[in-house]
Design a protein around this motif. Sequence first.
Motif, mmCIF file in Angstrom:
data_model
loop_
_atom_site.group_PDB
_atom_site.id
_atom_site.type_symbol
_atom_site.label_atom_id
_atom_site.label_comp_id
_atom_site.label_asym_id
_atom_site.label_seq_id
_atom_site.Cartn_x
_atom_site.Cartn_y
_atom_site.Cartn_z
ATOM 1 N N LEU A 188 44.952 30.822 60.168
ATOM 2 C CA LEU A 188 45.869 30.422 59.721
ATOM 3 C C LEU A 188 47.012 30.358 60.948
ATOM 4 N N LEU A 189 46.698 31.056 62.746
ATOM 5 C CA LEU A 189 47.399 30.622 63.434
ATOM 6 C C LEU A 189 47.842 29.170 63.325
ATOM 7 N N LEU A 190 46.488 28.077 63.678
ATOM 8 C CA LEU A 190 46.056 26.710 63.784
ATOM 9 C C LEU A 190 47.448 26.640 62.455
ATOM 10 N N ALA A 191 46.878 26.771 61.569
ATOM 11 C CA ALA A 191 47.732 26.192 60.423
ATOM 12 C C ALA A 191 49.542 26.469 60.350
ATOM 13 N N ARG A 192 49.669 27.088 61.771
ATOM 14 C CA ARG A 192 51.091 27.582 62.053
ATOM 15 C C ARG A 192 51.638 28.620 61.064
ATOM 16 N N LYS A 193 50.649 29.184 60.059
ATOM 17 C CA LYS A 193 51.398 30.283 58.866
ATOM 18 C C LYS A 193 51.911 31.311 59.384
ATOM 19 N N LEU A 194 51.854 31.517 60.830
ATOM 20 C CA LEU A 194 51.971 32.494 61.578
ATOM 21 C C LEU A 194 52.512 33.094 62.913
ATOM 22 N N SER A 195 52.878 33.557 63.823
ATOM 23 C CA SER A 195 53.585 33.462 64.638
ATOM 24 C C SER A 195 52.329 33.813 66.309
ATOM 25 N N LEU A 196 52.641 33.322 66.763
ATOM 26 C CA LEU A 196 51.390 33.889 68.214
ATOM 27 C C LEU A 196 51.023 35.182 68.761
ATOM 28 N N SER A 197 52.340 35.997 68.760
ATOM 29 C CA SER A 197 52.400 36.686 69.242
ATOM 30 C C SER A 197 52.010 37.614 68.117
ATOM 31 N N ARG A 198 52.676 37.358 66.147
ATOM 32 C CA ARG A 198 51.216 38.059 65.689
ATOM 33 C C ARG A 198 50.261 38.353 65.915
ATOM 34 N N ALA A 199 49.322 37.161 65.434
ATOM 35 C CA ALA A 199 48.264 37.069 65.762
ATOM 36 C C ALA A 199 48.170 37.590 66.441
ATOM 37 N N VAL A 200 48.729 37.362 68.018
ATOM 38 C CA VAL A 200 47.320 38.504 69.172
ATOM 39 C C VAL A 200 47.108 39.834 68.270
ATOM 40 N N PHE A 201 48.638 40.192 68.171
ATOM 41 C CA PHE A 201 49.192 42.014 67.671
ATOM 42 C C PHE A 201 47.661 42.420 66.339
ATOM 43 N N TYR A 202 48.059 41.435 65.833
ATOM 44 C CA TYR A 202 46.539 41.667 64.377
ATOM 45 C C TYR A 202 45.018 40.956 65.123
ATOM 46 N N MET A 203 45.105 40.773 66.044
ATOM 47 C CA MET A 203 44.029 40.889 66.329
ATOM 48 C C MET A 203 43.368 42.392 66.927
ATOM 49 N N ILE A 204 44.449 42.434 68.671
ATOM 50 C CA ILE A 204 43.826 43.762 69.138
ATOM 51 C C ILE A 204 43.484 45.138 67.869
ATOM 52 N N MET A 205 44.426 45.122 66.702
ATOM 53 C CA MET A 205 44.856 46.443 65.475
ATOM 54 C C MET A 205 43.281 45.857 64.708
ATOM 55 N N GLN A 206 43.435 44.600 64.588
ATOM 56 C CA GLN A 206 41.650 45.013 63.902
ATOM 57 C C GLN A 206 40.206 44.729 64.495
ATOM 58 N N CYS A 207 40.369 44.375 66.029
ATOM 59 C CA CYS A 207 39.329 45.008 66.984
ATOM 60 C C CYS A 207 39.311 46.002 66.950
ATOM 61 N N LEU A 208 40.184 47.575 67.208
ATOM 62 C CA LEU A 208 40.539 48.557 67.494
ATOM 63 C C LEU A 208 39.938 49.714 65.860
ATOM 64 N N GLY A 209 40.729 48.931 64.795
ATOM 65 C CA GLY A 209 39.987 49.843 64.078
ATOM 66 C C GLY A 209 38.494 49.716 63.565
ATOM 67 N N ALA A 210 38.387 48.402 63.525
ATOM 68 C CA ALA A 210 36.369 48.725 63.696
ATOM 69 C C ALA A 210 35.415 49.268 64.525
ATOM 70 N N ILE A 211 36.380 49.880 65.884
ATOM 71 C CA ILE A 211 35.668 50.854 66.313
ATOM 72 C C ILE A 211 35.530 51.428 66.058
ATOM 73 N N CYS A 212 37.460 52.100 65.556
ATOM 74 C CA CYS A 212 36.629 53.327 64.964
ATOM 75 C C CYS A 212 36.258 53.627 63.476
ATOM 76 N N GLY A 213 36.649 52.627 62.851
ATOM 77 C CA GLY A 213 35.288 53.115 62.200
ATOM 78 C C GLY A 213 33.670 52.976 62.566
ATOM 79 N N ALA A 214 33.764 51.981 62.932
ATOM 80 C CA ALA A 214 32.238 52.268 63.083
ATOM 81 C C ALA A 214 31.903 53.692 63.817
ATOM 82 N N GLY A 215 32.850 53.885 64.442
ATOM 83 C CA GLY A 215 32.592 55.602 65.221
ATOM 84 C C GLY A 215 33.201 56.797 64.633
ATOM 85 N N VAL A 216 33.657 56.791 63.696
ATOM 86 C CA VAL A 216 33.326 57.135 62.661
ATOM 87 C C VAL A 216 31.792 57.172 62.069
#
Length: 284
Positions: free
Chosen positions: A119-147
């Motif tokens: 969606l970033l490549l298609a210019r559907k969201l900003s770079l700052s939002r895309a980076v923030f989303y990816m960081i939060m997705q990875c953190l959420g995944a780590i916590c989910g597997a940790g539980v």
Amino acid sequence: MEGKEDVRLGANKYSERQPLGTSAQSKDYKEPPPAPLFEPGELQSWSFWRAGIAEFMATFLFLYITVLTVMGVKRAPNMCASVGIQGIAWAFGGMIFALVYCTAGISGGHINPAVTFGLLLARKLSLSRAVFYMIMQCLGAICGAGVVKGFQPNIYEIQGGGANVVNHGYTKGDGLGAEIVGTFVLVYTVFSATDAKRSARDSHVPILAPLPIGFAVFLVHLATIPITGTGINPARSLGAAIIYNKDHAWDHHWVFWVGPFIGAALAALYHQVVIRAISFKSGS
């Protein structure tokens, strides 16, 4: 006869009917402008941070349910004593369906760095939002597997922690190809299901959007679980690898980042250039 309906009226009631698929030509539609690469103001907006929290929570729940399902299947004495591969596929697809439905109005319901990248490549969201989303997705995944590991640490270690690896009998090239094509299917479905022009033409599409996305995830898992365990989501692969943290979980880990990002880029290119032909439209 008075009061009796003319049965012939139905045939001519809608005189401007068009063949299926061309109705968009009769409706006004304006292509939304591309998102800027960086919006300084959005960092001060609560909606920006709320969207990131939604992505974190959705990916957390996604990993929790799916990895727990994988662990349940692997600890069973045989496939008939568990939900089996089909059940694992349904867990992944069903959770994506539910979570996209829940979070689409807040963050867009990405739950996957590859989707965000496309969606970033298609210019559907900003770079700052895309980076923030990816960081939060990875953190959420780590916590989910940790539980999941916290609930059953011994089984988690013995059964591989749901970490993605290229399975025996397949090469790294096989795994990479499976991840590219699988992610292409997913991201192409996301583009098609959320197409703004299609939404303007068919008002029911936004309501149905989570369904084909979840179903695409289900089908891709059926096809590629025997090859790679099915990644198509770098956050999912990273979360399980970090919590499991054994050498063989990292041996092929690059496949589960490079493959999904290439697949997402190809899907974005195909949808924007071939299907929508946006790059070739005039400015008028």
